[in-house]
Design a protein around this motif. Structure first.
Motif, PDB file in Angstrom:
ATOM      1  N   LEU A 244      -3.241  -1.340  11.282  1.00 62.30           N
ATOM      2  CA  LEU A 244      -1.525  -1.256  11.796  1.00 62.30           C
ATOM      3  C   LEU A 244      -1.640  -0.251  12.741  1.00 62.30           C
ATOM      4  O   LEU A 244      -0.605  -0.115  13.695  1.00 62.30           O
ATOM      5  CB  LEU A 244      -0.585  -1.229  10.797  1.00 62.30           C
ATOM      6  N   GLN A 245      -2.527   0.705  12.760  1.00 66.29           N
ATOM      7  CA  GLN A 245      -2.553   1.988  13.422  1.00 66.29           C
ATOM      8  C   GLN A 245      -3.388   2.190  14.396  1.00 66.29           C
ATOM      9  O   GLN A 245      -4.514   2.544  13.987  1.00 66.29           O
ATOM     10  CB  GLN A 245      -2.221   3.110  12.537  1.00 66.29           C
ATOM     11  N   GLU A 246      -3.295   1.876  15.729  1.00 67.88           N
ATOM     12  CA  GLU A 246      -4.481   1.610  16.793  1.00 67.88           C
ATOM     13  C   GLU A 246      -5.120   2.998  16.715  1.00 67.88           C
ATOM     14  O   GLU A 246      -6.387   2.859  16.748  1.00 67.88           O
ATOM     15  CB  GLU A 246      -3.833   1.157  17.951  1.00 67.88           C
ATOM     16  N   ASN A 247      -4.500   3.970  16.718  1.00 72.52           N
ATOM     17  CA  ASN A 247      -5.181   5.327  17.293  1.00 72.52           C
ATOM     18  C   ASN A 247      -5.958   5.756  15.917  1.00 72.52           C
ATOM     19  O   ASN A 247      -7.021   6.220  16.227  1.00 72.52           O
ATOM     20  CB  ASN A 247      -4.240   6.235  17.389  1.00 72.52           C
ATOM     21  N   VAL A 248      -5.388   5.629  14.548  1.00 72.96           N
ATOM     22  CA  VAL A 248      -6.372   6.016  13.451  1.00 72.96           C
ATOM     23  C   VAL A 248      -7.316   4.760  13.431  1.00 72.96           C
ATOM     24  O   VAL A 248      -8.594   5.229  13.058  1.00 72.96           O
ATOM     25  CB  VAL A 248      -5.581   5.837  12.436  1.00 72.96           C
TER      26      VAL A 248
ATOM     27  N   LEU B 170      -2.184   1.962   5.798  1.00 67.28           N
ATOM     28  CA  LEU B 170      -1.707   2.768   6.398  1.00 67.28           C
ATOM     29  C   LEU B 170      -0.582   2.457   7.432  1.00 67.28           C
ATOM     30  O   LEU B 170      -0.731   1.643   8.284  1.00 67.28           O
ATOM     31  CB  LEU B 170      -2.576   3.492   7.418  1.00 67.28           C
ATOM     32  N   GLN B 171       0.758   2.995   7.258  1.00 67.42           N
ATOM     33  CA  GLN B 171       2.058   2.516   7.783  1.00 67.42           C
ATOM     34  C   GLN B 171       2.534   3.505   8.872  1.00 67.42           C
ATOM     35  O   GLN B 171       3.320   3.306   9.582  1.00 67.42           O
ATOM     36  CB  GLN B 171       3.139   2.508   6.853  1.00 67.42           C
TER      37      GLN B 171
ATOM     38  N   TYR C 121     -11.519   0.405   7.468  1.00 64.06           N
ATOM     39  CA  TYR C 121     -11.064   0.097   8.938  1.00 64.06           C
ATOM     40  C   TYR C 121      -9.839  -1.045   8.726  1.00 64.06           C
ATOM     41  O   TYR C 121      -8.841  -1.023   9.394  1.00 64.06           O
ATOM     42  CB  TYR C 121     -12.075  -0.468   9.793  1.00 64.06           C
ATOM     43  N   ALA C 122      -9.859  -1.962   7.554  1.00 64.55           N
ATOM     44  CA  ALA C 122      -9.235  -3.122   7.501  1.00 64.55           C
ATOM     45  C   ALA C 122      -7.709  -2.380   7.001  1.00 64.55           C
ATOM     46  O   ALA C 122      -6.575  -2.998   7.594  1.00 64.55           O
ATOM     47  CB  ALA C 122      -9.531  -4.106   6.775  1.00 64.55           C
TER      48      ALA C 122
ATOM     49  N   ARG D  17     -10.221   5.897  15.497  1.00 68.35           N
ATOM     50  CA  ARG D  17     -10.929   7.051  14.898  1.00 68.35           C
ATOM     51  C   ARG D  17     -11.940   6.446  14.117  1.00 68.35           C
ATOM     52  O   ARG D  17     -13.146   6.954  13.763  1.00 68.35           O
ATOM     53  CB  ARG D  17     -10.005   7.860  14.394  1.00 68.35           C
ATOM     54  N   VAL D  18     -11.478   5.637  13.117  1.00 70.81           N
ATOM     55  CA  VAL D  18     -12.478   5.131  11.867  1.00 70.81           C
ATOM     56  C   VAL D  18     -13.837   4.557  12.593  1.00 70.81           C
ATOM     57  O   VAL D  18     -14.767   4.921  12.072  1.00 70.81           O
ATOM     58  CB  VAL D  18     -11.654   4.034  11.185  1.00 70.81           C
ATOM     59  N   ARG D  19     -13.355   3.657  13.830  1.00 69.03           N
ATOM     60  CA  ARG D  19     -14.598   3.023  14.499  1.00 69.03           C
ATOM     61  C   ARG D  19     -15.677   4.199  15.015  1.00 69.03           C
ATOM     62  O   ARG D  19     -16.734   4.008  15.022  1.00 69.03           O
ATOM     63  CB  ARG D  19     -14.255   2.256  15.393  1.00 69.03           C
TER      64      ARG D  19
END
Length: 265
Positions: free
Chosen positions: A208-212, A111-112, A203-204, A215-217
């Protein structure tokens, strides 16, 4: 591949639509939009392999997934037909599937950008993965022998004990997901893996996208828990191995940070 794809289209009585070729890794697969004789939109994907290797998990993955999951309550494109052929030592399998017209969420597995998705999408994803994990199968996506070798090599710790293994999609990333409605694509590698493997993989590819990633976690609380350690360590080792081969270099720093966290746990 194009010639064999055209023959498969003829054998399956579909008409290929121009201008929509999608090539897989190393030219091993070729997918093209098509229509049936009655005009229904479909997707025709051709897979090739040396004849003596045209069997096993990856070769039969889509067919096995159709037998076990069907369309997974609308969350995976149904496999409609299969056509096999062999020519000069190369095997070809054509897989005709229902076409998914909505675009995938990312052209790249990683995810970019910061993607905003509704709560309902996350709930649908979690619910779908729960259904997948409940399936009983003898297909294996992650072998213990791999974990025992790769985790010490790339993380510097012994492979954590696997408390429980479950069925997993095993290639859950942003280029295999759609938004509305949610669909999970590319089922060729599914099988049993340490519990939480799909969540760890997802998650891996979100690092690169801390906010997303946060959310995954939050959606998958197994991440960060003792029960999820084996899955997380396996995924981190897998991707660090790809980095060592020159792939996924964009994730290297984040993967090394993750590996430090896993070592501390």
């Amino acid at each position: 591949m194009r010639s064999r794809h055209a023959r498969a289209a003829q054998a399956l009585d579909v008409r290929v639509e121009p201008g929509g070729e999608f090539w897989g890794w190393a030219g091993r697969t070729l997918g093209v939009p098509a229509r049936t004789a009655v005009g229904a939109p479909v997707w025709l994907r051709l897979v090739s392999a040396p004849e003596d290797k045209a069997s096993g998990k990856l070769w039969d993955g889509a067919l096995d997934a159709q037998h076990v999951f069907g369309d997974l309550d609308g969350r995976r494109p149904a496999l409609l037909a299969v056509h096999d052929a062999v020519d000069d030592g190369t095997a070809y399998r054509a897989e005709l599937s229902a076409r998914v017209d909505q675009p995938v969420l990312s052209d790249d597995p990683v995810l970019q950008c910061d993607l905003q998705l509704p709560d309902s999408w996350w709930a649908d994803l979690a619910g779908t993965l729960e259904k997948v994990s409940a399936v009983d199968t003898d297909r294996v996506a992650v072998r213990p022998q791999y974990m025992d070798r790769a985790i010490p090599e790339f993380l510097g710790i012994p492979a954590p004990a696997v408390a429980r293994s479950t069925a997993a999609h095993s290639d859950l990333h942003w280029a295999n997901l759609t938004a509305a409605p949610l669909q999970l694509l590319d089922w060729e590698g599914w099988g049993r893996a340490p519990e939480g493997f799909d969540a760890a993989t997802f998650y891996a590819y979100t690092l690169l996208q801390e906010n997303v990633a946060a959310r995954v976690r939050a959606v998958f609380p197994i991440l960060g828990s003792p029960a999820g350690l084996a899955a997380e360590a396996t995924v981190c080792a897998q991707l660090l191995q790809t980095v060592a081969r020159g792939d996924n270099l964009i994730l290297e720093d984040q993967l090394r940070n993750w590996s430090e966290e896993l070592r501390s746990r």
